[in-house]
Design an enzyme around this catalytic site. Structure first.
Site, PDB file in Angstrom:
ATOM      1  N   THR A  25     -25.466 -28.700  -2.672  1.00 39.88           N
ATOM      2  CA  THR A  25     -26.202 -29.785  -2.830  1.00 39.88           C
ATOM      3  C   THR A  25     -25.298 -31.001  -3.424  1.00 39.88           C
ATOM      4  O   THR A  25     -25.685 -32.172  -3.080  1.00 39.88           O
ATOM      5  CB  THR A  25     -27.325 -29.483  -4.057  1.00 39.88           C
ATOM      6  OG1 THR A  25     -28.191 -28.545  -3.775  1.00 39.88           O
ATOM      7  CG2 THR A  25     -28.250 -30.880  -4.175  1.00 39.88           C
ATOM      8  N   TYR A  35       0.892  -1.382   0.008  1.00 40.48           N
ATOM      9  CA  TYR A  35       0.015  -0.116   0.016  1.00 40.48           C
ATOM     10  C   TYR A  35       0.610   1.250  -0.030  1.00 40.48           C
ATOM     11  O   TYR A  35       0.764   2.024  -0.852  1.00 40.48           O
ATOM     12  CB  TYR A  35      -1.023   0.119   1.483  1.00 40.48           C
ATOM     13  CG  TYR A  35      -1.970  -1.123   1.096  1.00 40.48           C
ATOM     14  CD1 TYR A  35      -2.880  -1.256   0.060  1.00 40.48           C
ATOM     15  CD2 TYR A  35      -1.963  -2.294   2.107  1.00 40.48           C
ATOM     16  CE1 TYR A  35      -3.596  -2.415  -0.192  1.00 40.48           C
ATOM     17  CE2 TYR A  35      -2.721  -3.417   1.748  1.00 40.48           C
ATOM     18  CZ  TYR A  35      -3.551  -3.503   0.965  1.00 40.48           C
ATOM     19  OH  TYR A  35      -4.329  -4.571   0.841  1.00 40.48           O
ATOM     20  N   MET A  42     -20.079 -29.582  -2.412  1.00 40.74           N
ATOM     21  CA  MET A  42     -18.960 -28.706  -2.870  1.00 40.74           C
ATOM     22  C   MET A  42     -18.859 -27.410  -2.188  1.00 40.74           C
ATOM     23  O   MET A  42     -19.744 -26.826  -2.064  1.00 40.74           O
ATOM     24  CB  MET A  42     -18.885 -28.473  -4.513  1.00 40.74           C
ATOM     25  CG  MET A  42     -18.925 -29.649  -5.436  1.00 40.74           C
ATOM     26  SD  MET A  42     -18.721 -29.227  -6.890  1.00 40.74           S
ATOM     27  CE  MET A  42     -18.285 -31.112  -7.693  1.00 40.74           C
ATOM     28  N   PRO A  89     -18.860 -23.708  -2.128  1.00 37.69           N
ATOM     29  CA  PRO A  89     -19.486 -22.719  -3.107  1.00 37.69           C
ATOM     30  C   PRO A  89     -18.405 -21.820  -3.874  1.00 37.69           C
ATOM     31  O   PRO A  89     -18.199 -21.434  -4.913  1.00 37.69           O
ATOM     32  CB  PRO A  89     -20.333 -21.811  -2.401  1.00 37.69           C
ATOM     33  CG  PRO A  89     -21.169 -22.806  -1.498  1.00 37.69           C
ATOM     34  CD  PRO A  89     -19.700 -23.547  -0.821  1.00 37.69           C
ATOM     35  N   SER A 147      -7.926 -13.584  -2.600  1.00 37.66           N
ATOM     36  CA  SER A 147      -7.425 -13.583  -1.046  1.00 37.66           C
ATOM     37  C   SER A 147      -7.971 -14.511   0.165  1.00 37.66           C
ATOM     38  O   SER A 147      -9.130 -14.556  -0.167  1.00 37.66           O
ATOM     39  CB  SER A 147      -7.747 -12.062  -0.758  1.00 37.66           C
ATOM     40  OG  SER A 147      -8.894 -11.539  -1.310  1.00 37.66           O
ATOM     41  N   TYR A 178      -5.144 -14.982  -8.429  1.00 39.22           N
ATOM     42  CA  TYR A 178      -5.097 -14.328  -6.998  1.00 39.22           C
ATOM     43  C   TYR A 178      -6.450 -14.260  -6.420  1.00 39.22           C
ATOM     44  O   TYR A 178      -7.226 -13.811  -6.965  1.00 39.22           O
ATOM     45  CB  TYR A 178      -4.424 -12.866  -7.042  1.00 39.22           C
ATOM     46  CG  TYR A 178      -4.219 -12.191  -5.736  1.00 39.22           C
ATOM     47  CD1 TYR A 178      -2.948 -12.039  -5.196  1.00 39.22           C
ATOM     48  CD2 TYR A 178      -5.354 -12.311  -4.679  1.00 39.22           C
ATOM     49  CE1 TYR A 178      -2.721 -11.632  -4.077  1.00 39.22           C
ATOM     50  CE2 TYR A 178      -5.083 -11.445  -3.459  1.00 39.22           C
ATOM     51  CZ  TYR A 178      -3.700 -11.035  -3.034  1.00 39.22           C
ATOM     52  OH  TYR A 178      -3.312 -10.600  -1.963  1.00 39.22           O
ATOM     53  N   SER A 193     -11.781 -11.908  -5.635  1.00 42.69           N
ATOM     54  CA  SER A 193     -11.955 -12.018  -4.147  1.00 42.69           C
ATOM     55  C   SER A 193     -13.565 -12.357  -3.776  1.00 42.69           C
ATOM     56  O   SER A 193     -14.221 -11.878  -4.515  1.00 42.69           O
ATOM     57  CB  SER A 193     -11.690 -10.667  -3.433  1.00 42.69           C
ATOM     58  OG  SER A 193     -11.840 -10.698  -2.290  1.00 42.69           O
ATOM     59  N   GLN A 194     -13.634 -13.216  -2.897  1.00 42.52           N
ATOM     60  CA  GLN A 194     -15.036 -13.496  -2.226  1.00 42.52           C
ATOM     61  C   GLN A 194     -15.446 -12.707  -0.914  1.00 42.52           C
ATOM     62  O   GLN A 194     -14.376 -12.593  -0.145  1.00 42.52           O
ATOM     63  CB  GLN A 194     -15.142 -14.887  -1.828  1.00 42.52           C
ATOM     64  CG  GLN A 194     -16.688 -15.113  -1.295  1.00 42.52           C
ATOM     65  CD  GLN A 194     -16.599 -16.654  -0.827  1.00 42.52           C
ATOM     66  OE1 GLN A 194     -17.594 -17.426  -0.857  1.00 42.52           O
ATOM     67  NE2 GLN A 194     -15.941 -16.999   0.247  1.00 42.52           N
TER      68      GLN A 194
END
Length: 626
Positions: A424, A107, A427, A429, A454, A452, A554-555
């Site tokens: 179902t 950063y 697996m 998600p 995270s 990538y 990213s999730q």
């Protein structure tokens, strides 16, 4: 960088499932003390895993060259061993061997603009108003909701989050309010005023490019009620009707060295310095935006995404920001709503927890009686604009408009299914979605790429993120087989199951501090600190390929039906963020128009097709069991 959001995952045996952390009330500091330190993985383990991640993305010749370099690097008494020992010493002496290095390299040393290249935006559900009264009323409720969350932070009653029975580090929650990035000529810094003996009691509100200080607490320390806040916002509005003011805030969107230089020039003037400090010290910023160009309902989310990411350009709302401010809530007169945050102090999940709290708060009816006390006029911040500053503003406008024209963002609501379908089939998600992304990319480019995703390191004290490398030998085997007519369906299902399992195992490894990327970075930074020559593994083509993320993903799960968005990290790459809900998935896909090979809408479409094809494969194949 901006892809440092959080993968919320829960260990169960060797495997993991993304779940929301459970929250248990408790005092922040006592919980922090019990957190383990971030481990330094073994050198041999990282080198072996690094080679495995290279296999699907580099050619055989490069791979064999890298094998030789790694063998040399790992020799007993060699360079690798010496750097590893240095890292282990650092880990013993510090609370977290990585956190300061990461803050600086990811950063504060990064010189590209924070807009698009670092700061994520969040699009919230569209609001049911289209006039200033609705805008003010909602803004007042939102401010009250943030102050309600702030009370939990101040009293240290914020529920501690747990993941798989392990408590998570809560430090980031204490970094996002009353903080701001400050530009430097070569390196930026972050100031946090929350921990001062007299912490700030005001927010900043910006309307028509004009900044105001709004005190949000009464003299007895109680927060202003929604009605009081509404009245104060009305005063701000009516004191800033001129639309020809210089957009001083647009300076914060410039390349960091340019902004650092302009900043030093700007604050030579005492009035300017005081105004800038008032913004930096404020608890957060509220941007009351002018309406954006009208678009169809189908395109609304994509237009809102760019409004949250950059404001739409100098003739729209890009001057209605202070991009260095950690938290900026954006409320448009046309019902658009969201926020953007400066990424240095925190990842997505604490921001999303705050959003979930605030959104719930805004739905409650206001029960507090408003005291009939006259409130002081919010103070307008003054800026003396010299010809030189005016020139800096013009240059920043030009650069911002170039960025705006270059960024292509497509937000889709994938309505066919959500977390329900992968579950179902037993697996994860997240792993299922990541395999969809791998398949979409392979279909577009006939090759695999460094990816990538995270992963949160918050199981450790002051933990930030590491990388889940979603492109693996197993994912490559699956995507190559998926459209191969010679392969039987049952074989494709087996390969998909194997790829999903591999992704779950890598995720588990990453959240437990055993991934490779931050360890390799640590070894590289240790070499720089030791003033030794740079080891050859870091000068190798393979290392450059491994760190050129054509897919930066990213999730960011939330209870609120929102989506986070960010720009790509490579000129020829994509940024993909998603929020998987029970029965639908919100996706934001970004790319640069200046790259002929990438197209956000095409990628979004291919992703949709890939996920549907994967479901069809599973549902049309008997005995598909994980």
């Amino acid at each position: 960088m901006k892809n440092s959001q959080y993968s919320q995952v829960k260990p169960c045996g060797r495997l993991v499932r993304p779940v929301a952390p459970t929250r248990i009330p408790g005092r922040y500091l006592s919980h922090q003390e019990g957190l383990p330190k971030l481990p330094v993985p073994s050198l041999q383990q990282t080198c072996e895993r690094y080679l495995a991640t290279l296999e699907p993305i580099v050619d055989e010749e490069e791979l064999s060259h890298t094998k030789e370099l790694l063998a040399e690097f790992q020799k007993a008494g060699g360079v690798g061993e010496r750097l590893q020992k240095g890292l282990e010493r650092r880990a013993r002496k510090t609370e977290n061997w990585l956190s300061d290095w990461w803050l600086t390299t990811a950063y504060l040393d990064y010189r590209m603009p924070v807009v698009v290249h670092s700061s994520p935006g969040v699009v919230l559900p569209r609001l049911e108003f289209s006039d200033r009264q609705g805008q003010m009323r909602f803004a007042a409720k939102l401010i009250a909701g943030v102050l309600d969350f702030k009370t939990m932070i101040d009293n240290e009653t914020l529920p501690v989050e747990y993941l798989g029975g392990k408590q998570l580090c809560m430090n980031q929650y204490y970094q996002v309010l009353s903080s701001c990035r400050v530009p430097g000529l070569k390196r930026d810094s972050v100031v946090n005023h929350a921990h001062r003996s007299r912490p700030p009691t005001h927010i900043t509100v910006v309307h028509n490019f004009q900044f105001f200080v709004l005190d949000v607490y009464n003299s007895d320390g109680t927060p202003l009620t929604v009605d009081q806040l509404y009245m104060q916002l009305e005063k701000v509005w009516s004191s800033s009707l001129q639309t020809n003011k210089e957009p001083i805030g647009i300076l914060t969107s410039n390349q960091r060295n340019s902004w650092g230089k302009a900043y030093n020039n700007l604050i030579k003037d005492k009035t300017n310095k005081d105004s800038v400090q008032a913004i930096q010290k404020s608890i957060f910023t509220v941007c009351l935006d002018a309406p954006m160009p009208c678009v169809s309902d189908e395109l609304y989310h994509s237009r809102a995404a760019v409004q949250m990411l950059h404001g739409g350009g100098s003739r729209w709302n890009s001057g209605n920001r202070w991009f260095d401010k950690t938290l900026q809530f954006i409320i448009g007169e046309d019902g658009s709503c969201g926020l953007m945050y400066e990424h240095a102090p925190a990842e997505g999940p604490p921001i999303v927890s705050l959003i979930d709290h605030v959104v719930e708060y805004t739905k409650k009816s206001e029960m507090v009686r408003t005291p009939m006390v006259p409130l002081p006029m919010p103070q307008k911040l003054r800026f003396n604009i010299t010809p030189e500053i005016k020139k800096d503003i013009e240059k920043a406008k030009q650069n911002m408009n170039i960025m705006v024209h270059d960024l292509d963002v497509k937000v889709i609501v994938f309505s066919h299914f959500g977390k329900n379908v992968p579950k179902t089939h037993k697996m994860s998600p997240d792993a299922f979605i990541q395999m969809g992304l791998q398949l979409a990319y392979y279909r577009m480019y006939q090759r695999c790429c460094a990816t990538y995703e995270s992963a949160s390191l918050r199981m450790f004290k002051l933990g930030r993120t590491d990388t889940i490398r979603s492109c693996s030998i197993d994912s490559a085997n699956f995507v190559k087989a998926m459209d191969d007519p010679a392969k039987q369906k049952i074989e494709k299902v087996t390969l998909l199951e194997k790829a999903v399992k591999a992704h779950r195992a890598y995720t588990d490894m990453a959240i437990h501090g055993q991934a490779i990327d931050r360890h390799l970075l640590g070894l590289k930074l240790q070499a720089i600190e030791d003033l030794t020559s740079m080891p050859e593994i870091f000068m190798d083509t393979s290392y450059a390929v491994a760190n050129h993320y054509n897919l930066s993903t990213s999730q960011v799960p939330a209870k609120t039906d929102c989506v986070m968005c960010f720009g790509p990290v490579a000129p020829d790459g994509y940024g993909v963020c998603y929020n998987p809900m029970a029965e639908h998935i919100n996706f934001a896909v970004s790319a640069f128009n200046s790259c002929n090979e990438t197209n956000a809408a095409h990628m979004a479409q291919r992703l949709e097709e890939a996920l549907l094809d994967m479901r069809m494969l599973l549902e049309s194949t008997p005995k598909a069991k994980l």
